[in-house]
Design a protein around this motif. Sequence first.
Motif, PDB file in Angstrom:
ATOM      1  N   ALA A 223       0.833  -1.198   0.000  1.00  0.00           N
ATOM      2  CA  ALA A 223       0.000   0.000   0.000  1.00  0.00           C
ATOM      3  C   ALA A 223       0.871   1.253   0.000  1.00  0.00           C
ATOM      4  O   ALA A 223       0.580   2.238  -0.691  1.00  0.00           O
ATOM      5  CB  ALA A 223      -0.929  -0.007   1.208  1.00  0.00           C
ATOM      6  N   MET A 224       1.959   1.233   0.788  1.00  0.00           N
ATOM      7  CA  MET A 224       2.892   2.362   0.808  1.00  0.00           C
ATOM      8  C   MET A 224       3.493   2.608  -0.567  1.00  0.00           C
ATOM      9  O   MET A 224       3.543   3.743  -1.064  1.00  0.00           O
ATOM     10  CB  MET A 224       4.026   2.080   1.795  1.00  0.00           C
ATOM     11  N   ILE A 225       3.969   1.532  -1.189  1.00  0.00           N
ATOM     12  CA  ILE A 225       4.635   1.671  -2.483  1.00  0.00           C
ATOM     13  C   ILE A 225       3.641   2.106  -3.551  1.00  0.00           C
ATOM     14  O   ILE A 225       3.956   2.943  -4.400  1.00  0.00           O
ATOM     15  CB  ILE A 225       5.314   0.338  -2.864  1.00  0.00           C
ATOM     16  N   SER A 226       2.431   1.549  -3.528  1.00  0.00           N
ATOM     17  CA  SER A 226       1.417   1.947  -4.508  1.00  0.00           C
ATOM     18  C   SER A 226       1.095   3.432  -4.393  1.00  0.00           C
ATOM     19  O   SER A 226       0.964   4.139  -5.398  1.00  0.00           O
ATOM     20  CB  SER A 226       0.147   1.116  -4.307  1.00  0.00           C
ATOM     21  N   ARG A 227       0.980   3.906  -3.149  1.00  0.00           N
ATOM     22  CA  ARG A 227       0.696   5.318  -2.945  1.00  0.00           C
ATOM     23  C   ARG A 227       1.843   6.190  -3.456  1.00  0.00           C
ATOM     24  O   ARG A 227       1.627   7.231  -4.091  1.00  0.00           O
ATOM     25  CB  ARG A 227       0.432   5.577  -1.456  1.00  0.00           C
ATOM     26  N   ALA A 228       3.096   5.776  -3.172  1.00  0.00           N
ATOM     27  CA  ALA A 228       4.257   6.548  -3.626  1.00  0.00           C
ATOM     28  C   ALA A 228       4.362   6.547  -5.155  1.00  0.00           C
ATOM     29  O   ALA A 228       4.700   7.576  -5.761  1.00  0.00           O
ATOM     30  CB  ALA A 228       5.530   5.979  -3.011  1.00  0.00           C
ATOM     31  N   LEU A 293      16.450  -0.700  -3.253  1.00  0.00           N
ATOM     32  CA  LEU A 293      16.380   0.321  -4.296  1.00  0.00           C
ATOM     33  C   LEU A 293      15.050   1.078  -4.244  1.00  0.00           C
ATOM     34  O   LEU A 293      15.018   2.303  -4.419  1.00  0.00           O
ATOM     35  CB  LEU A 293      16.565  -0.318  -5.677  1.00  0.00           C
ATOM     36  N   LEU A 294      13.958   0.373  -3.978  1.00  0.00           N
ATOM     37  CA  LEU A 294      12.658   1.036  -3.880  1.00  0.00           C
ATOM     38  C   LEU A 294      12.593   1.969  -2.674  1.00  0.00           C
ATOM     39  O   LEU A 294      12.023   3.063  -2.750  1.00  0.00           O
ATOM     40  CB  LEU A 294      11.543  -0.006  -3.799  1.00  0.00           C
ATOM     41  N   ILE A 295      13.189   1.550  -1.560  1.00  0.00           N
ATOM     42  CA  ILE A 295      13.198   2.403  -0.367  1.00  0.00           C
ATOM     43  C   ILE A 295      13.970   3.689  -0.642  1.00  0.00           C
ATOM     44  O   ILE A 295      13.524   4.792  -0.309  1.00  0.00           O
ATOM     45  CB  ILE A 295      13.810   1.642   0.827  1.00  0.00           C
ATOM     46  N   GLU A 296      15.145   3.563  -1.285  1.00  0.00           N
ATOM     47  CA  GLU A 296      15.952   4.755  -1.577  1.00  0.00           C
ATOM     48  C   GLU A 296      15.249   5.665  -2.573  1.00  0.00           C
ATOM     49  O   GLU A 296      15.255   6.889  -2.424  1.00  0.00           O
ATOM     50  CB  GLU A 296      17.313   4.316  -2.131  1.00  0.00           C
ATOM     51  N   PHE A 299      11.331   6.702  -0.914  1.00  0.00           N
ATOM     52  CA  PHE A 299      11.222   7.292   0.421  1.00  0.00           C
ATOM     53  C   PHE A 299      12.468   8.068   0.841  1.00  0.00           C
ATOM     54  O   PHE A 299      12.412   8.835   1.803  1.00  0.00           O
ATOM     55  CB  PHE A 299      10.921   6.195   1.445  1.00  0.00           C
ATOM     56  N   GLY A 300      13.584   7.853   0.173  1.00  0.00           N
ATOM     57  CA  GLY A 300      14.760   8.686   0.404  1.00  0.00           C
ATOM     58  C   GLY A 300      15.645   8.263   1.548  1.00  0.00           C
ATOM     59  O   GLY A 300      16.864   8.281   1.428  1.00  0.00           O
TER      60      GLY A 300
END
Length: 418
Positions: A223-228, A293-296, A299-300
């Motif tokens: 859900a977090m990744i979809s929103r981002a 890689l997705l976190i960086e 979300f930074g």
Amino acid sequence: MQLNVLPILRKDETLYSFAARTRLSNAAKDDRDACRSMFGYSKISRISEFPINFPHFCEYTKGILGDPESVLETMTLAGFFERVGGHTWHKGCSEVPLTIAGYGLSMLSNGNLRNWRICPLCIEADLNCYSTSYWRRSHQLPTSFICLTHGVSLENSTAFPHKRHNQFLLPSNELSFKKACTHLLLKKNEEVQLRLTKLGGDILQCPCETYGSDTESALVLNAMISRALKERGLMTQSGSLRSKEFTTEFTNRYCFLQPHTEYALALSERGINSLCRSLQTPKTWRSITHRLLLIEWLFGSWSSFNQQFTWQRTMDQCDPYLTLSESPNLRNTNFIDNIELLSTNSKEHRAACIEFLEHYKTAKRNEFARAKPRSFRWLLNHDLGWFNKYFPVFQRKHIQANLFHDIVSTRSTQVDGS
């Protein structure tokens, strides 16, 4: 090997490095004999793959370094991978604790058998201060490209595998190293390398919640990744991934990492296609490399990722679901009486499912999971029979008509019977 001298544990030192320095400080027949004394008897003769029995190691060191769990956390990379949500090694189906599972020395210390990185300035500082150097955990992370202490690029060990298998090696043991960042694109993307290095260091040094492979965490993370991704215009209105645009942006950002063996598969065409498929599946939380890689990218930083996870989970738990009396589509239907016979939770989550099906004629379960994650989890865990009957995995056409017809028929049967 009888323990006469126990070295002082250095800051950020790996278990492999500490074992190698312990062997140098004490007399033993050979390095294999030292391993059997420190980590327990094993038929495996390779030093780098010697299985670790942490309770035996703590008993051997008389508990000076702490209990097995603290040794595992402070001297290996197990905690790093646990916090990200997986391991580079295969854990199998049994939930055997890592302290007694018997994983290899290099695997726990470095995350794999080939990752041996050093900073030349760190070696120089160690030799000036301690007369010997040691391996640092933060240098062995899959995200480590730069030494955060000296700001220089890390170098890779060129020691032959058989040499690693037959004896303990320390950075100062006349090892040869080569620059890890020789590719032109790597030099042009030092900012991303620095961000990845800091991300890995934060994950290693900041004990926090573990993002495992359980269903609840996977749903929250997706859900977090979809929103981002939606904020970046990479999701359609219905919640599907724009695969072509996603692949272009992801490749353009990280293609410079392809020369690294750790990233070659993840950034290949096959790896990116696998990532795109995983982003469409609510219960899938992808490979270690893709996660980092997705976190960086999205979300930074690790702190931002943790904050977003806490927020998403809280919102999922406190989602103001539409109640039966508030739904204009359900208020005057014939199956209200039947729903009234159900428990409060069943009424709430079934009503949410029916309301979703009314608005999306060709709905899929992954879309329902993103729209109503709390109801999705509850129906999956506590009302699976009803969920599979009215919302099968492979969605049938006009499921709403079958749903209402079935419920109305049940109600009519009950009325006739009464």
